[in-house]
Design an enzyme around this catalytic site. Structure first.
Site, PDB file in Angstrom:
ATOM      1  N   TYR A  17     -13.348 -53.319  15.429  1.00  7.88           N
ATOM      2  CA  TYR A  17     -14.093 -53.457  16.672  1.00  7.88           C
ATOM      3  C   TYR A  17     -14.578 -54.896  16.848  1.00  7.88           C
ATOM      4  CZ  TYR A  17     -13.724 -48.412  16.541  1.00  7.88           C
ATOM      5  OH  TYR A  17     -13.228 -47.129  16.480  1.00  7.88           O
ATOM      6  N   ARG A  21     -22.413 -52.487   8.624  1.00 10.56           N
ATOM      7  CA  ARG A  21     -21.297 -51.797   7.972  1.00 10.56           C
ATOM      8  C   ARG A  21     -20.048 -52.668   8.003  1.00 10.56           C
ATOM      9  NH1 ARG A  21     -18.208 -46.006   9.169  1.00 10.56           N
ATOM     10  NH2 ARG A  21     -18.599 -45.140   7.105  1.00 10.56           N
ATOM     11  N   GLN A  45     -25.969 -46.216  15.172  1.00 13.28           N
ATOM     12  CA  GLN A  45     -24.923 -47.202  14.907  1.00 13.28           C
ATOM     13  C   GLN A  45     -24.499 -47.853  16.222  1.00 13.28           C
ATOM     14  OE1 GLN A  45     -20.634 -46.538  14.199  1.00 13.28           O
ATOM     15  NE2 GLN A  45     -21.013 -47.302  12.121  1.00 13.28           N
ATOM     16  N   GLY A  55     -18.986 -38.229   5.122  1.00 12.80           N
ATOM     17  CA  GLY A  55     -18.650 -37.927   6.503  1.00 12.80           C
ATOM     18  C   GLY A  55     -18.159 -36.516   6.707  1.00 12.80           C
ATOM     19  N   ARG A  56     -16.897 -36.275   6.361  1.00  7.91           N
ATOM     20  CA  ARG A  56     -16.278 -34.972   6.654  1.00  7.91           C
ATOM     21  C   ARG A  56     -17.073 -33.808   6.078  1.00  7.91           C
ATOM     22  NH1 ARG A  56     -11.906 -38.291   5.638  1.00  7.91           N
ATOM     23  NH2 ARG A  56     -11.825 -37.660   3.454  1.00  7.91           N
TER      24      ARG A  56
END
Length: 353
Positions: free
Chosen positions: A180, A227, A98, A311-312
């Site tokens: 970002y 993304r 990424q 994810g987690r």
């Protein structure tokens, strides 16, 4: 419809199952922002995922804003990522890097001496970001990019993508979410430009569209994903009309052969991001939402998405795919050690079973 453990193809990347490990910042890079041997082991442990998307990785020194995040723009960083790619492939997995340029979401103490902080406009990110000691600090007031400099930033992304492929990665993901740099161009409140990169939605999506085109030309569109998270307010984002912005973006890149669109689908008043994407995107879709693993699986199995990213679950369950297949209970991550590991400290990183 496809099942959770059925193979799926995202562009040129053939996955053994439809479970994607979502990108997660873990702050474990070594000196020079080089991936460490501990990171090699971390990714190797999780290679049963159909696809691993690495943690956000800066394409240049200017793109860094957090402590101990890795880069993919120097020979040393490439060598570190090559070890990661080799380890994941040896376990039968696939992995993409990424590419994350944080733009204005940066703390000066986290950056290399002399590294620039740039953004579409000279507007400070209002959110605080942890410094080297873990204490949140004010972000740097960025320097607005001159029009002629934007091509150079795109070239940094292209260089990083070529470095990733040379290091043995299967592709790249262009990070356009989380407030970002790409999202700073997309959002009307952080982009106050008056040139061809600001103003209308067509102008504000231009940076993302041009970067995706350049990445596609460099390594092949079928190895490039991106993304998005329409409407998210992280790092000071507040687009006046996110539905218009993202409809414009998706229409501009749909049909260009990109490997996938990776959607972070968060519940929001007045905006159904998933419906927006489904209405305008015809390519492969990776879905990530906050409604839990079962909801993600249901959306995959009813054909809403081609793959789901988790994810987690992968933090505390290295073989998450195997546990789901066997119906075993899942361990919970220790939140206190998600970002705090240093050096060869495996606690909360590679010591889960």
């Amino acid at each position: 419809m496809a099942g959770l453990f059925d193979p799926v193809k995202l562009g040129a990347i053939a996955l053994s199952n439809s479970i994607v490990m979502a990108p997660m910042t873990r702050d474990r890079a070594g000196a020079g922002d080089v991936p460490t041997d501990l990171m090699v082991d971390y990714y190797r442990q999780r290679a049963s995922a159909g696809l691993i998307i690495t943690e956000g990785t800066q394409p240049s020194a200017a793109g860094k804003g957090y402590w101990r995040t890795p880069g993919i723009h120097t020979p040393q960083q490439m060598a570190g990522w090559a070890k990661v790619a080799e380890a994941v492939h040896a376990e039968g997995g696939k992995i993409v890097v990424q590419l994350m340029h944080v733009g204005r979401a940066a703390v000066a103490a986290n950056k290399d001496t002399g590294a620039d902080t740039v953004a579409p406009s000279a507007i400070q990110c209002p959110d605080k970001i942890p410094g080297p000691d873990g204490v949140p600090q004010d972000c740097v007031i960025p320097r607005a990019l001159e029009t002629h400099e934007i091509a150079g930033v795109i070239a940094e992304y292209v260089h990083a993508a070529r470095c990733a492929i040379e290091a043995g990665m299967d592709g790249v993901e262009f990070h356009c979410a989380s407030g970002y740099l790409p999202m700073q161009f997309l959002s009307s409140n952080s982009n106050q430009r008056t040139d061809q990169y600001g103003g209308s939605a067509e102008n504000r999506v231009r940076f993302v569209v041009e970067t995706l085109a350049a990445l596609s030309e460099a390594i092949g569109a079928d190895r490039v994903g991106f993304r998005i998270c329409p409407g998210v307010t992280l790092n000071g984002m507040a687009d006046a009309n996110p539905a218009e912005t993202y409809e414009t973006l998706i229409k501009a890149v749909d049909g260009t052969g990109l490997a996938y669109l990776h959607l972070i689908d968060l519940p929001q008043d007045g905006l159904d991001a998933l419906a927006l994407v489904k209405a305008h995107w015809s390519g492969p879709l990776i879905l990530n939402n906050s409604r839990g693993i079962e909801d993600n699986i249901q959306r995959l199995e009813n054909g809403t998405a081609d793959a789901i990213s988790l994810g987690r679950g992968f933090i505390a369950n290295p073989d998450l795919v195997g546990k789901l297949k066997r119906g075993e209970p899942l361990a919970r991550p220790d939140r206190a050690t998600i970002y705090t590991g240093q050096g060869d400290d495996a606690r909360g990183y590679t010591d889960y079973v």
